[in-house]
Design an enzyme around this catalytic site. Structure first.
Site, short mmCIF file in Angstrom:
data_model
loop_
_atom_site.label_atom_id
_atom_site.label_comp_id
_atom_site.label_asym_id
_atom_site.label_seq_id
_atom_site.Cartn_x
_atom_site.Cartn_y
_atom_site.Cartn_z
N GLU A 464 0.82 -1.22 0.00
CA GLU A 464 0.00 0.00 0.00
C GLU A 464 0.85 1.27 0.00
O GLU A 464 0.48 2.26 -0.64
CB GLU A 464 -0.97 -0.02 1.18
CG GLU A 464 -2.13 -1.00 1.03
CD GLU A 464 -1.75 -2.47 1.20
OE1 GLU A 464 -0.64 -2.75 1.71
OE2 GLU A 464 -2.55 -3.34 0.82
N HIS A 534 -12.37 -6.69 7.22
CA HIS A 534 -13.03 -6.25 6.00
C HIS A 534 -14.22 -5.35 6.30
O HIS A 534 -15.11 -5.21 5.47
CB HIS A 534 -13.48 -7.45 5.15
CG HIS A 534 -12.34 -8.31 4.72
ND1 HIS A 534 -11.81 -9.31 5.51
CD2 HIS A 534 -11.60 -8.29 3.59
CE1 HIS A 534 -10.81 -9.88 4.88
NE2 HIS A 534 -10.65 -9.29 3.71
#
Ligand SMILES: Cc1ncc(C[n+]2csc(CCOP(=O)(O)OP(=O)(O)O)c2C)c(N)n1
Ligand SMILES: [Mg+2]
Length: 733
Positions: A464, A534
């Site tokens: 990321e 999530h």
């Protein structure tokens, strides 16, 4: 012999392939000596308490000057670190400019008094603003090199266009440009170092990575940072690299190493890695004393390798300069450093009322009417679809209309690139012709690679920081990266890049540089089984970052119009997309056409009411609407404000509504403590107290993580019933 002291650069560095001419040696000595004296001047000023910090480039000069003389300022690109005084001096930054930064002057061209000394930035020289963070700059360098290559392949993209961010970013590029970046050996321990080398290697990018190895990271010796004690050994298996390991105190060896590295990069063969062994005679900084952790013998051995002393001995030994000439040259440079300090001390200080200038773009305001094209295009209009021309007024999902916006904008603006994990249709060309394509784990980027090709839409490594760090580099070159972080839950490796780089670039460079990238991020829960990794929220962590715009749409139309504004504006934007809303029946809308935009900072009244104001956003909007319908059956009319953008947010709309209803609930999905609602509630209590008939109420998730088992998830996240109860309680207050 004439002692040339007027120009800063050796005119023809290429002539030095097999040894340096006397003139070149004198010029290098001149730069090295001047660099050291500017350091000494700063040290004096620090002792006199006229400046506030000092970190020197002492001992690194020969290596840095070798790099500068092998490269071309204003043509090549530079992402240096805080030790690179001699590099910047040789590139053309003047001693006065350096000392203006040390005193924090308004006229400091690098930052206008915002950054510490030696935090370099020069637009004309192509030195991109650097932070204090170790190794973040390497990924910017990689993105910068990618952008240079992109413009060479797509020269039309460089065209200036009015009406969006492109009007404010002149693009310059050269097919054989090189990007230089440097760091200390300790900083090679950062993951971003490895991420940068990996991408530069994989793409054969023309980046020179220079490791200035002085053996210490503050007090930590190299063998603690680097397994085996030598970074060259560890990186030697990266493909496509040119490698050099040099005595960084030998000016001639350094220049040669960088000339070879630059030639390799310019020829398009790949990146280069130059590892120079240098010394650090002045401790880490003026706040550090290396006698506390280095042995005397070690310090004395270092002193014998001082590059300045070594070059002076060579000049005298080879008869290039006499004692008197060395003396004359040095006195002249002493005066130059002294006069620079005098000029800096007379410089005006920055104005207090300018502190917030350049937090955001001063040129293009995303809250302005320029972005207010909210009218929906007539049914049946063309555009927006994967195939590039779907028609029809059928309501479409948020996922569809985000995808449509990306298609439209990529068609309109060739400076847009889209990348992230799994965002491509298929990375392997052999598959692309026969498969349907992936286009993101949620399919939001579906069909983009098919339409716009693999140079504009591609997969990134699973890293990321790599995604956002490269975006900073791309954007500083005038491109518009629209990148994806696959799940909000995994944004944290990029946090350093977002907080300290992406959002800060414009302010810290006093408006000289900007990195207006868009970071799209699926967020949130209510997924039934999404579980903790999530389902997270956490938007207030990002609204707490000045310089960053934070957007959080609740429906398809808003997502389409706000994404368009995010892409066309000139600020970095975190674009939060609620996963649960991607394909909901709620909030579907017909395709609104390729120019539909919504300004930031404009809330929407999604339900008018007179009794209670409910301020919310994201996936709580449909839940609040359901609760409001139930409340209406019991005679309570709730006005629901969907904020749509969280930074900036629409205070006027909140105030207007609260003045009318006198009761307010702030509701969000994120945890209640330290959440976004805390700020809004505090401001309402502060500024609207006289209008309130009851305390400000907040609704949010329990202060815990989101669990997997739906029974638990339901209890943790705010539900329609939670909201209804709060409404009825507040009405009864
Ligand atoms: C990400 C980050 N962590 C910690 C620091 C604090 N810090 C500043 S310089 C430094 C040591 C760097 O050593 P090295 O990379 O060898 O460079 P040198 O200063 O020796 O040239 C540290 C730990 C920082 N600036 N950034
Ligand atoms: Mg070091």
């Amino acid at each position: 012999m004439e002692v040339a002291v007027s120009s800063t650069r050796v005119p023809d560095s290429a002539a030095a392939a097999d040894g340096l001419s006397p003139e070149q040696l004198i010029q290098i000595y001149r730069l090295m000596y001047l660099s050291r004296r500017v350091d000494d001047r700063e040290i004096l000023l620090k002792f006199q308490q006229k400046i506030f910090f000092q970190i020197s480039g002492a001992g690194h000069e020969a290596l840095q000057i070798g790099a500068a003389l092998a490269l071309r300022p204003g043509y090549d690109w530079f992402f240096p670190y805080y030790r690179d005084r001699a590099l910047c001096l040789a590139l053309g930054v003047t001693p006065t400019e350096m000392l203006l930064q040390a005193v924090g002057a308004a006229t400091d061209p690098a930052s206008g008094g915002r950054q510490m000394p030696t935090h370099w930035s020069s637009k004309p020289l192509h030195i991109v603003s650097t932070s204090s963070s170790t190794a973040t700059q390497l990924l910017h360098a990689v993105g910068c090199a990618e952008a240079g290559r992109y413009f060479s392949h797509h020269p039309e993209a460089a065209r200036k266009v009015d009406g969006d961010y492109r009007a404010f970013h002149d693009v310059a590029f050269h097919g054989d440009e090189v990007v230089f970046t440097s760091l200390g050996e300790g900083s090679t321990s950062q993951g971003e170092f490895w991420e940068a080398l990996n991408t530069a290697s994989n793409q054969r990018l023309p980046v020179i990575f220079c490791v200035e190895d002085n053996g210490y990271a503050i007090s930590v010796p190299v063998e603690v940072n680097t397994s085996g004690g030598n970074i060259s050994r560890l990186v030697s298996n990266f493909p496509n690299f040119h490698f050099a390991e040099v005595d960084g105190t030998d000016a001639q060896a350094c220049l040669r190493a960088f000339q070879e590295a630059a030639a390799y990069c310019r020829a398009g063969l790949g990146p280069a890695f130059v590892h120079g062994h240098v010394v650090r005679p002045y401790s880490h900084s003026l706040s550090d004393d290396d006698k506390l952790y280095r042995s005397r013998a070690e310090r004395e051995a270092d002193a014998l390798r001082d590059p300045l002393a070594k070059l002076q001995v060579r000049l005298l030994r080879e008869g290039i300069l006499s004692d008197e000439q060395v003396y004359a040259l040095e006195r002249q440079l002493d005066r130059e450093a002294e006069e620079a300090a005098e000029r800096a001390l007379e410089a005006p200080m920055p104005a207090i009322d300018g502190i917030k200038t350049h937090v955001y773009s001063e040129d293009l305001d995303p809250t302005s009417p320029l972005f207010a094209t909210e009218q929906v295009e007539a049914p049946g209009s063309a555009g927006g679809g994967k195939a590039g021309g779907e028609k029809g007024s059928a309501p479409r999902t948020m996922a569809d209309l985000i995808n449509a916006c990306l298609h439209d904008e990529m068609r309109r603006d060739e400076r847009i690139v889209v990348y992230g994990e799994d965002v491509a249709d298929a990375s392997r060309a052999s598959a692309l012709s026969e498969v349907k394509g992936k286009g993101g784990v949620f399919k939001l980027t579906s069909g983009l690679q098919m339409e716009f090709g693999s140079e504009r839409v591609f997969n990134s490594p699973l890293a990321e920081a790599n995604i956002v760090g490269r975006a900073v580099g791309y954007a500083t070159r005038g491109m518009k990266p629209v990148v994806e972080i696959q799940f909000f839950d995994y944004i944290w490796p990029a946090m350093h890049q977002i907080h300290n780089e992406l959002a800060l670039m414009r302010w810290r460079s006093n408006g000289a540089w900007a990195s207006p990238a868009v970071v799209r991020v699926p967020i949130g829960g209510y997924l039934t089984g999404g579980a903790v990794y999530h389902s997270q929220s956490g938007e207030s962590i990002f609204t707490h970052i000045p310089g960053l715009r934070v957007v959080f749409p609740s429906n398809a139309l808003d997502a389409n119009g706000l994404l368009r504004t995010a892409i066309r504006c000139d600020d970095p934007v975190l674009f939060l997309e609620h996963k649960r809303l991607y394909r909901e029946t709620y909030g579907r809308a017909p395709y609104p056409g390729p120019d539909f935009a919504i300004p930031f900072g404009k809330a929407k009244i999604v339900r008018p009411g007179t009794d209670i104001t409910l301020v919310t956003y994201g996936a709580v909007v449909p839940r609040a609407l359901q609760a409001a319908q139930k409340a209406a059956q019991q005679g309570v009319e709730v006005e629901i404000l969907d904020l749509r953008t969280l930074s900036p947010y629409d205070w006027e709309a909140i105030a207007r509504s609260v003045e009318k209803t006198s009761r307010v609930i702030m509701a969000h999905e994120d945890m209640i403590s330290w959440g976004y609602g805390a700020e809004i509630a505090a401001r309402i209590a502060d500024e609207l107290f006289e209008y309130l008939d009851a305390p400000v109420r907040r609704i949010g998730a329990m202060d815990t993580f989101v669990a997997y088992q739906p029974l638990l998830e339901d209890a943790i996240l705010p539900q329609r019933e939670t909201i209804l109860k709060a409404i009825m309680d507040l009405k009864a207050y």
